[in-house]
Motif scaffolding. Structure first.
Motif, mmCIF file in Angstrom:
data_model
loop_
_atom_site.group_PDB
_atom_site.id
_atom_site.type_symbol
_atom_site.label_atom_id
_atom_site.label_comp_id
_atom_site.label_asym_id
_atom_site.label_seq_id
_atom_site.Cartn_x
_atom_site.Cartn_y
_atom_site.Cartn_z
ATOM 1 N N UNK A 52 0.819 -1.213 0.000
ATOM 2 C CA UNK A 52 0.000 0.000 0.000
ATOM 3 C C UNK A 52 0.849 1.257 0.000
ATOM 4 N N UNK A 53 2.071 1.167 0.515
ATOM 5 C CA UNK A 53 3.026 2.279 0.475
ATOM 6 C C UNK A 53 2.401 3.560 1.029
ATOM 7 N N UNK A 54 1.689 3.443 2.146
ATOM 8 C CA UNK A 54 0.968 4.579 2.719
ATOM 9 C C UNK A 54 1.753 5.192 3.870
ATOM 10 N N UNK A 55 1.569 6.489 4.061
ATOM 11 C CA UNK A 55 2.164 7.155 5.217
ATOM 12 C C UNK A 55 1.540 6.660 6.508
ATOM 13 N N UNK A 56 0.234 6.378 6.445
ATOM 14 C CA UNK A 56 -0.500 5.890 7.613
ATOM 15 C C UNK A 56 -1.445 4.788 7.153
ATOM 16 N N UNK A 90 3.509 -4.211 10.568
ATOM 17 C CA UNK A 90 4.146 -2.917 10.331
ATOM 18 C C UNK A 90 5.394 -3.075 9.468
ATOM 19 N N UNK A 91 5.465 -2.355 8.340
ATOM 20 C CA UNK A 91 6.703 -2.375 7.558
ATOM 21 C C UNK A 91 7.870 -1.823 8.373
ATOM 22 N N UNK A 92 9.067 -2.140 7.964
ATOM 23 C CA UNK A 92 10.262 -1.692 8.677
ATOM 24 C C UNK A 92 10.277 -0.170 8.773
ATOM 25 N N UNK A 93 10.527 0.321 9.974
ATOM 26 C CA UNK A 93 10.623 1.757 10.186
ATOM 27 C C UNK A 93 9.323 2.430 10.595
ATOM 28 N N UNK A 113 -2.980 1.670 14.160
ATOM 29 C CA UNK A 113 -2.429 2.595 13.174
ATOM 30 C C UNK A 113 -0.955 2.265 12.998
ATOM 31 N N UNK A 114 -0.542 2.156 11.755
ATOM 32 C CA UNK A 114 0.872 2.004 11.408
ATOM 33 C C UNK A 114 1.290 3.293 10.704
ATOM 34 N N UNK A 115 2.352 3.924 11.163
ATOM 35 C CA UNK A 115 2.725 5.239 10.631
ATOM 36 C C UNK A 115 4.216 5.316 10.331
ATOM 37 N N UNK A 116 4.541 5.835 9.157
ATOM 38 C CA UNK A 116 5.954 6.084 8.869
ATOM 39 C C UNK A 116 6.400 7.438 9.431
#
Length: 268
Positions: A52-56, A90-93, A113-116
Protein backbone atom coordinates in the motif's frame (compact mmCIF):
# COMPACT_ATOMS: atom_id res chain seq x y z
CA UNK A 1 15.68 -7.68 -2.34
CA UNK A 2 12.50 -9.69 -3.00
CA UNK A 3 9.94 -7.85 -5.12
CA UNK A 4 6.48 -7.73 -3.62
CA UNK A 5 4.18 -8.79 -6.51
CA UNK A 6 1.22 -6.93 -5.02
CA UNK A 7 3.21 -3.70 -5.09
CA UNK A 8 4.47 -4.00 -8.64
CA UNK A 9 1.25 -4.85 -10.44
CA UNK A 10 -1.81 -3.60 -8.59
CA UNK A 11 -1.08 -0.21 -7.03
CA UNK A 12 -0.29 3.18 -8.52
CA UNK A 13 2.95 4.74 -7.26
CA UNK A 14 2.80 7.12 -4.31
CA UNK A 15 2.55 10.79 -5.26
CA UNK A 16 4.79 13.67 -4.27
CA UNK A 17 6.42 13.96 -0.86
CA UNK A 18 4.10 16.79 0.15
CA UNK A 19 0.97 14.70 -0.32
CA UNK A 20 -0.41 12.50 2.46
CA UNK A 21 -1.17 8.92 1.43
CA UNK A 22 -3.38 6.90 3.79
CA UNK A 23 -5.02 3.48 3.70
CA UNK A 24 -7.75 1.82 5.75
CA UNK A 25 -8.16 -1.94 5.90
CA UNK A 26 -10.35 -4.35 7.88
CA UNK A 27 -8.08 -7.40 8.04
CA UNK A 28 -10.66 -9.86 9.46
CA UNK A 29 -8.29 -10.87 12.28
CA UNK A 30 -5.80 -12.29 9.78
CA UNK A 31 -7.86 -15.44 9.14
CA UNK A 32 -10.27 -16.51 6.39
CA UNK A 33 -12.64 -19.45 5.91
CA UNK A 34 -14.50 -21.77 8.27
CA UNK A 35 -13.87 -25.17 9.83
CA UNK A 36 -11.28 -27.31 8.02
CA UNK A 37 -11.11 -24.65 5.26
CA UNK A 38 -9.93 -21.95 7.65
CA UNK A 39 -6.59 -20.53 6.60
CA UNK A 40 -4.10 -18.06 8.04
CA UNK A 41 -3.68 -14.93 5.90
CA UNK A 42 -1.68 -12.70 8.24
CA UNK A 43 1.59 -13.38 6.39
CA UNK A 44 0.07 -12.42 3.04
CA UNK A 45 -1.48 -9.36 4.68
CA UNK A 46 2.01 -8.28 5.67
CA UNK A 47 2.95 -8.10 2.00
CA UNK A 48 -0.31 -6.34 1.25
CA UNK A 49 0.22 -3.64 3.86
CA UNK A 50 3.74 -3.02 2.59
CA UNK A 51 2.43 -2.76 -0.98
CA UNK A 52 0.00 0.00 0.00
CA UNK A 53 3.03 2.28 0.47
CA UNK A 54 0.97 4.58 2.72
CA UNK A 55 2.16 7.16 5.22
CA UNK A 56 -0.50 5.89 7.61
CA UNK A 57 -2.37 2.58 7.58
CA UNK A 58 -5.54 2.31 9.67
CA UNK A 59 -6.45 -1.27 10.58
CA UNK A 60 -9.57 -2.82 12.08
CA UNK A 61 -10.19 -6.30 13.50
CA UNK A 62 -6.56 -6.66 14.58
CA UNK A 63 -5.57 -9.21 17.23
CA UNK A 64 -3.06 -8.76 19.98
CA UNK A 65 -3.53 -12.43 20.94
CA UNK A 66 -5.91 -15.35 20.51
CA UNK A 67 -4.99 -18.58 22.24
CA UNK A 68 -7.30 -20.85 20.23
CA UNK A 69 -6.17 -19.68 16.81
CA UNK A 70 -2.51 -19.55 17.84
CA UNK A 71 -2.80 -23.22 18.80
CA UNK A 72 -4.75 -24.15 15.65
CA UNK A 73 -2.16 -22.62 13.31
CA UNK A 74 0.94 -23.55 15.32
CA UNK A 75 1.84 -26.40 12.96
CA UNK A 76 1.14 -24.63 9.68
CA UNK A 77 4.02 -23.69 7.39
CA UNK A 78 4.53 -20.17 8.72
CA UNK A 79 2.58 -20.41 11.97
CA UNK A 80 0.80 -17.84 14.12
CA UNK A 81 3.10 -14.84 14.52
CA UNK A 82 4.75 -14.09 17.82
CA UNK A 83 3.41 -10.92 19.38
CA UNK A 84 0.53 -8.78 18.18
CA UNK A 85 -0.68 -8.60 14.60
CA UNK A 86 -0.19 -4.81 14.40
CA UNK A 87 3.52 -5.09 15.14
CA UNK A 88 3.81 -8.05 12.78
CA UNK A 89 2.18 -6.15 9.91
CA UNK A 90 4.15 -2.92 10.33
CA UNK A 91 6.70 -2.38 7.56
CA UNK A 92 10.26 -1.69 8.68
CA UNK A 93 10.62 1.76 10.19
CA UNK A 94 6.91 2.29 10.91
CA UNK A 95 5.62 3.20 14.36
CA UNK A 96 2.67 1.25 15.76
CA UNK A 97 -0.33 2.20 17.87
CA UNK A 98 -2.86 -0.41 19.02
CA UNK A 99 -5.73 -0.58 21.47
CA UNK A 100 -8.21 -3.38 22.23
CA UNK A 101 -11.92 -2.90 21.52
CA UNK A 102 -13.42 -6.32 22.26
CA UNK A 103 -12.56 -9.07 24.73
CA UNK A 104 -13.58 -12.60 23.72
CA UNK A 105 -13.29 -16.02 25.36
CA UNK A 106 -9.98 -16.89 23.69
CA UNK A 107 -8.51 -13.47 23.02
CA UNK A 108 -9.37 -9.97 21.86
CA UNK A 109 -9.25 -7.62 18.88
CA UNK A 110 -9.14 -3.91 18.21
CA UNK A 111 -7.89 -1.08 16.01
CA UNK A 112 -4.36 -0.12 14.99
CA UNK A 113 -2.43 2.60 13.17
CA UNK A 114 0.87 2.00 11.41
CA UNK A 115 2.72 5.24 10.63
CA UNK A 116 5.95 6.08 8.87
CA UNK A 117 5.77 9.45 10.68
CA UNK A 118 6.26 10.03 14.44
CA UNK A 119 3.22 9.36 16.61
CA UNK A 120 2.16 11.11 19.81
CA UNK A 121 0.22 9.98 22.86
CA UNK A 122 -2.19 7.14 22.07
CA UNK A 123 -5.78 7.49 23.24
CA UNK A 124 -8.76 5.16 23.30
CA UNK A 125 -12.43 6.01 23.73
CA UNK A 126 -15.18 3.43 24.26
CA UNK A 127 -18.20 4.03 22.00
CA UNK A 128 -19.98 0.70 22.58
CA UNK A 129 -23.71 1.19 22.09
CA UNK A 130 -24.90 -2.05 23.70
CA UNK A 131 -23.41 -5.09 25.41
CA UNK A 132 -23.42 -7.28 22.28
CA UNK A 133 -20.94 -5.09 20.35
CA UNK A 134 -17.75 -3.72 21.89
CA UNK A 135 -16.57 -0.72 19.87
CA UNK A 136 -13.86 1.88 20.38
CA UNK A 137 -12.07 4.84 18.83
CA UNK A 138 -8.27 4.82 18.55
CA UNK A 139 -6.91 8.38 18.64
CA UNK A 140 -3.33 8.98 17.50
CA UNK A 141 -1.81 12.41 16.75
CA UNK A 142 0.83 12.05 14.02
CA UNK A 143 3.53 14.57 13.09
CA UNK A 144 3.43 14.82 9.30
CA UNK A 145 5.62 17.37 7.50
CA UNK A 146 5.60 19.65 10.53
CA UNK A 147 1.82 19.44 11.00
CA UNK A 148 -0.03 17.48 13.69
CA UNK A 149 -2.70 15.36 11.99
CA UNK A 150 -5.16 13.90 14.47
CA UNK A 151 -6.13 10.41 13.36
CA UNK A 152 -9.05 8.36 14.64
CA UNK A 153 -9.55 4.72 13.69
CA UNK A 154 -13.15 3.53 14.01
CA UNK A 155 -15.22 0.40 13.51
CA UNK A 156 -18.88 1.33 13.87
CA UNK A 157 -21.77 -0.94 14.83
CA UNK A 158 -24.07 -3.13 12.77
CA UNK A 159 -27.26 -1.18 13.54
CA UNK A 160 -27.90 2.22 11.93
CA UNK A 161 -29.18 3.84 15.13
CA UNK A 162 -26.01 2.67 16.90
CA UNK A 163 -23.86 4.20 14.16
CA UNK A 164 -25.64 7.55 14.48
CA UNK A 165 -25.06 7.57 18.24
CA UNK A 166 -21.43 6.58 17.71
CA UNK A 167 -21.03 9.47 15.27
CA UNK A 168 -22.28 11.84 17.97
CA UNK A 169 -19.85 10.37 20.49
CA UNK A 170 -17.10 10.78 17.92
CA UNK A 171 -18.06 14.44 17.54
CA UNK A 172 -17.94 14.94 21.32
CA UNK A 173 -14.58 13.18 21.49
CA UNK A 174 -13.07 15.40 18.77
CA UNK A 175 -14.52 18.55 20.31
CA UNK A 176 -12.96 17.77 23.69
CA UNK A 177 -9.68 16.23 22.49
CA UNK A 178 -8.58 17.79 19.18
CA UNK A 179 -7.54 21.46 18.96
CA UNK A 180 -9.92 23.61 16.95
CA UNK A 181 -8.83 23.85 13.32
CA UNK A 182 -6.35 20.96 13.48
CA UNK A 183 -6.49 18.50 10.55
CA UNK A 184 -8.44 15.31 11.31
CA UNK A 185 -8.63 11.95 9.54
CA UNK A 186 -11.28 9.49 10.74
CA UNK A 187 -10.79 6.15 9.01
CA UNK A 188 -12.26 2.70 9.25
CA UNK A 189 -15.09 0.29 8.60
CA UNK A 190 -18.33 2.18 9.18
CA UNK A 191 -20.73 -0.69 8.32
CA UNK A 192 -22.94 1.87 6.57
CA UNK A 193 -24.71 -0.45 4.14
CA UNK A 194 -27.50 2.06 3.40
CA UNK A 195 -25.24 5.08 2.73
CA UNK A 196 -26.94 7.08 5.51
CA UNK A 197 -23.99 8.14 7.63
CA UNK A 198 -22.61 11.08 5.64
CA UNK A 199 -25.13 13.56 7.06
CA UNK A 200 -24.53 12.70 10.74
CA UNK A 201 -20.78 12.86 10.09
CA UNK A 202 -21.14 16.23 8.33
CA UNK A 203 -22.99 17.46 11.40
CA UNK A 204 -19.78 16.58 13.26
CA UNK A 205 -17.78 18.79 10.88
CA UNK A 206 -16.36 15.83 8.95
CA UNK A 207 -16.65 15.39 5.19
CA UNK A 208 -16.43 12.06 3.42
CA UNK A 209 -13.30 11.84 1.29
CA UNK A 210 -14.11 11.73 -2.42
CA UNK A 211 -11.94 12.94 -5.23
CA UNK A 212 -13.43 15.63 -7.47
CA UNK A 213 -15.55 14.07 -10.24
CA UNK A 214 -14.66 10.65 -8.86
CA UNK A 215 -16.78 7.56 -9.60
CA UNK A 216 -18.51 6.02 -6.59
CA UNK A 217 -17.60 2.57 -7.89
CA UNK A 218 -13.92 3.31 -7.25
CA UNK A 219 -14.51 3.11 -3.49
CA UNK A 220 -16.41 -0.20 -3.24
CA UNK A 221 -14.62 -2.46 -0.75
CA UNK A 222 -17.04 -5.17 0.44
CA UNK A 223 -17.29 -8.08 -0.09
CA UNK A 224 -13.77 -8.37 -1.40
CA UNK A 225 -14.48 -10.90 -4.17
CA UNK A 226 -17.29 -8.89 -5.78
CA UNK A 227 -17.44 -5.53 -3.98
CA UNK A 228 -20.80 -3.75 -4.01
CA UNK A 229 -20.66 -1.70 -0.77
CA UNK A 230 -18.42 1.19 0.26
CA UNK A 231 -18.16 0.29 3.94
CA UNK A 232 -14.56 1.45 4.37
CA UNK A 233 -14.11 5.22 4.31
CA UNK A 234 -12.26 8.35 5.34
CA UNK A 235 -13.98 11.33 6.91
CA UNK A 236 -11.77 14.40 7.23
CA UNK A 237 -11.42 17.98 8.36
CA UNK A 238 -8.81 20.39 7.04
CA UNK A 239 -7.69 18.08 4.20
CA UNK A 240 -8.55 18.00 0.51
CA UNK A 241 -8.92 14.61 -1.17
CA UNK A 242 -6.93 14.35 -4.43
CA UNK A 243 -7.35 10.67 -5.28
CA UNK A 244 -8.88 7.39 -4.11
CA UNK A 245 -8.01 3.86 -5.07
CA UNK A 246 -9.12 0.32 -4.18
CA UNK A 247 -6.63 -2.43 -5.12
CA UNK A 248 -8.33 -5.40 -6.74
CA UNK A 249 -7.42 -8.86 -7.90
CA UNK A 250 -7.38 -12.42 -6.65
CA UNK A 251 -4.60 -11.89 -4.11
CA UNK A 252 -6.42 -9.00 -2.43
CA UNK A 253 -9.78 -10.80 -2.52
CA UNK A 254 -8.25 -13.78 -0.73
CA UNK A 255 -6.69 -11.97 2.24
CA UNK A 256 -9.79 -10.47 3.89
CA UNK A 257 -13.52 -10.06 3.33
CA UNK A 258 -12.79 -6.33 2.82
CA UNK A 259 -10.54 -4.64 0.30
CA UNK A 260 -8.34 -1.76 1.46
CA UNK A 261 -9.17 1.82 0.51
CA UNK A 262 -6.29 4.17 -0.34
CA UNK A 263 -6.56 7.96 -0.56
CA UNK A 264 -4.24 10.91 -1.01
CA UNK A 265 -4.72 14.33 0.58
CA UNK A 266 -3.32 17.83 0.58
CA UNK A 267 -3.80 20.30 3.37
CA UNK A 268 -6.95 22.31 2.65
Amino acid sequence: MTLNPLQSTLLPPASTLGRLRVATYNIHKGVRGLGPMKRLEIHNLGQGVEALDADMVFLQEVRLFNHREAKAFARTTFGWPDGGQADFLAPEGYEVAYRTNAITRDGEHGNAVLSRWPIGDIGHHDVSDHRFEQRGLLHVPIQWNGVTVHTVTAHFGLIHASRVRQARRLADFIAHTVPEGAPVVVAGDFNDWGEKLDTPMADCGLQRAREAQGRASKCLTFPSRVPVFALDRFYTRGLACRSTFVPRGGAWARMSDHLPLVAEFDLA
